[in-house]
Design an enzyme around this catalytic site. Structure first.
Site, short mmCIF file in Angstrom:
data_model
loop_
_atom_site.label_atom_id
_atom_site.label_comp_id
_atom_site.label_asym_id
_atom_site.label_seq_id
_atom_site.Cartn_x
_atom_site.Cartn_y
_atom_site.Cartn_z
N SER A 1 0.91 -1.09 -0.13
CA SER A 1 0.00 0.62 0.25
C SER A 1 0.72 1.53 0.21
O SER A 1 1.90 0.85 0.52
CB SER A 1 -0.51 0.21 1.15
OG SER A 1 -1.36 1.12 1.31
N TYR B 1 -2.30 -0.79 10.74
CA TYR B 1 -2.37 -1.34 9.12
C TYR B 1 -1.14 -0.86 8.68
O TYR B 1 -0.50 -1.90 7.48
CB TYR B 1 -3.75 -0.63 8.32
CG TYR B 1 -3.59 -0.93 7.60
CD1 TYR B 1 -4.26 -1.92 6.50
CD2 TYR B 1 -3.30 0.15 6.35
CE1 TYR B 1 -4.16 -2.38 5.02
CE2 TYR B 1 -3.19 0.02 5.14
CZ TYR B 1 -4.27 -1.62 4.68
OH TYR B 1 -4.28 -1.82 3.07
N LYS C 1 2.39 -3.19 5.99
CA LYS C 1 1.98 -3.17 4.96
C LYS C 1 3.54 -2.70 4.60
O LYS C 1 4.42 -3.40 3.60
CB LYS C 1 0.90 -1.63 4.30
CG LYS C 1 0.00 -2.42 4.21
CD LYS C 1 -0.79 -4.25 3.26
CE LYS C 1 -1.75 -4.34 3.27
NZ LYS C 1 -1.70 -5.58 2.35
P1 NAD Z 1 -11.54 -5.38 0.57
O1 NAD Z 1 -11.78 -5.30 1.53
O2 NAD Z 1 -12.70 -4.71 -0.79
O3 NAD Z 1 -11.57 -7.21 -0.05
C1 NAD Z 1 -10.83 -7.98 0.40
C2 NAD Z 1 -11.11 -9.47 0.37
O4 NAD Z 1 -10.54 -9.97 0.48
C3 NAD Z 1 -12.43 -9.52 0.36
O5 NAD Z 1 -13.43 -10.26 -0.68
C4 NAD Z 1 -12.65 -10.69 1.84
O6 NAD Z 1 -13.90 -11.59 2.29
C5 NAD Z 1 -11.02 -11.37 1.47
N1 NAD Z 1 -10.44 -11.31 3.05
C6 NAD Z 1 -10.82 -10.86 4.01
N2 NAD Z 1 -9.71 -11.89 5.22
C7 NAD Z 1 -9.39 -13.25 4.46
C8 NAD Z 1 -8.94 -13.68 5.17
N3 NAD Z 1 -8.72 -13.85 5.73
N4 NAD Z 1 -8.89 -14.91 4.21
C9 NAD Z 1 -8.77 -14.66 2.96
N5 NAD Z 1 -9.18 -13.89 2.53
C10 NAD Z 1 -9.77 -12.22 3.40
O7 NAD Z 1 -10.41 -4.83 0.53
P2 NAD Z 1 -9.61 -4.35 -0.67
O8 NAD Z 1 -9.51 -2.86 -1.47
O9 NAD Z 1 -10.38 -4.99 -2.55
O10 NAD Z 1 -8.20 -4.42 -0.55
C11 NAD Z 1 -7.47 -5.30 -1.10
C12 NAD Z 1 -6.23 -6.20 -0.59
O11 NAD Z 1 -5.59 -4.27 -1.66
C13 NAD Z 1 -5.74 -5.08 0.27
O12 NAD Z 1 -4.66 -6.22 1.09
C14 NAD Z 1 -5.22 -4.30 0.86
O13 NAD Z 1 -4.87 -4.19 1.94
C15 NAD Z 1 -5.02 -3.54 0.06
N6 NAD Z 1 -5.22 -2.37 -0.09
C16 NAD Z 1 -6.35 -1.63 -0.40
C17 NAD Z 1 -6.41 -0.64 -0.56
C18 NAD Z 1 -7.90 1.30 -0.68
O14 NAD Z 1 -8.12 1.78 -0.87
N7 NAD Z 1 -9.15 -0.70 -1.04
C19 NAD Z 1 -5.28 0.59 -0.91
C20 NAD Z 1 -3.92 -0.28 -0.90
C21 NAD Z 1 -3.59 -0.88 -0.67
#
Ligand code: NAD
Length: 262
Positions: A145, A158, A162
């Site tokens: 991230s 968090y 990361k």
């Molecule tokens: P989200 O919450 O929309 O989706 C996450 C998915 O992961 C869901 O389908 C959930 O069921 C699944 N999940 C959660 N815990 C789990 C587990 N223990 N085992 C298996 N699956 C699991 O999140 P997102 O926004 O799509 O984020 C995806 C990745 O990108 C994450 O690692 C997040 O930290 C990273 N990220 C997101 C953002 C953002 O702005 N949304 C920014 C930077 C990094």
């Protein structure tokens, strides 16, 4: 060795960024295992892909459990016969000051974001070592991230997970390079997914204000002037998952519309 089919596992593939990555990799010609904690979203995403004529199956499991990664790999082998790319995308956020964090909170977020990534690296590597792939490059791709480069307040735990993902990415790249396995990370900015809905909601609880206010406030930081979509992230992951990135390893590039310039 089959040259025709490339196979990927995408954890957290049921929704959000993971689903965007599943869609993009299917378009790129990959067969995909949609791995998710939530069996229903995993299945519906896989069904959507197969309805479009792509190859996809679902696998339910928890990334914080080492053995569940073996299940994801087994789904790839049973359904498609091999593994080329393993994407440790699943992750969770927590909105709290560091002062409020409990051992339970820290174990939960580290279990999913950090141990989950390590376990994915281990399971993918074990499978890659069993395949007779010659000098073909296999890929491990991890979700870090912008918060893995510069920490955010209220997202301290968090952010630290990361940073840890970047550390694992670099160390794994060094350990596995001689085996034709590359390890890179993608670092999204502010992506309009359920995760940001949760962050915004919790910030309203803590700091007051209106629903949507904090997403709007943080979005002001984006040079390109709009919130990121899962497809914006997936376009970059597509490159990392392709042979075009074969000479790149150990990197954690920010794909954030221009929020941080380091
Ligand atoms: P989200 O919450 O929309 O989706 C996450 C998915 O992961 C869901 O389908 C959930 O069921 C699944 N999940 C959660 N815990 C789990 C587990 N223990 N085992 C298996 N699956 C699991 O999140 P997102 O926004 O799509 O984020 C995806 C990745 O990108 C994450 O690692 C997040 O930290 C990273 N990220 C997101 C953002 C953002 O702005 N949304 C920014 C930077 C990094």
């Amino acid at each position: 060795m089959s040259e025709e089919i490339r196979v990927a596992v995408v954890t957290g593939g049921g929704r959000g960024i993971g689903k965007g990555i599943v869609e993009q990799l299917c378009t790129d010609g990959y067969a995909v295992v949609v791995a998710d904690l939530d069996p229903a979203t995993a299945q519906s995403t896989a069904d959507e892909m197969t309805a479009k004529g792509f190859k996809a199956v679902s696998a339910a499991g928890d990334v914080s459990k080492r053995e569940d990664h073996d299940k994801f790999v087994k789904a790839a082998i049973d359904s498609f016969g091999r593994l080329d790319t393993y994407i440790n995308n699943a992750g969770i956020a927590q909105i709290k000051t560091l002062q409020e964090e409990t051992l339970e909170d820290m174990e939960r977020i580290y279990g999913i974001n950090v141990f989950g990534t390590l376990f994915g690296i281990q399971a993918a590597t074990a499978q890659f070592r069993q395949q007779d792939d010659g000098d073909k490059v296999r890929k491990i791709i991890n979700a870090s991230s912008i918060a893995g480069h510069i920490a955010f307040d209220l997202l301290g735990a968090y952010s630290s997970t990361k940073f840890a993902v970047r550390g694992l990415t670099q160390a794994a790249a060094k350990e596995l390079g001689s085996e034709h396995i590359t390890v890179n990370a993608y670092c999204p900015g502010i992506v309009g997914t359920d995760m940001w809905e949760l962050i915004d909601e919790k910030m309203v609880d803590i700091k007051g204000g209106q629903k949507g206010q904090y997403l709007e406030q943080y979005s002001q930081l984006i040079t390109l002037g709009r919130v990121q979509t899962p497809a914006d992230v997936a376009n970059y992951v597509s490159y990392l998952a392709s042979s075009k990135s074969d000479y790149m390893t150990g990197q954690a590039v920010q794909i954030d519309g221009g929020i941080q310039f380091i």
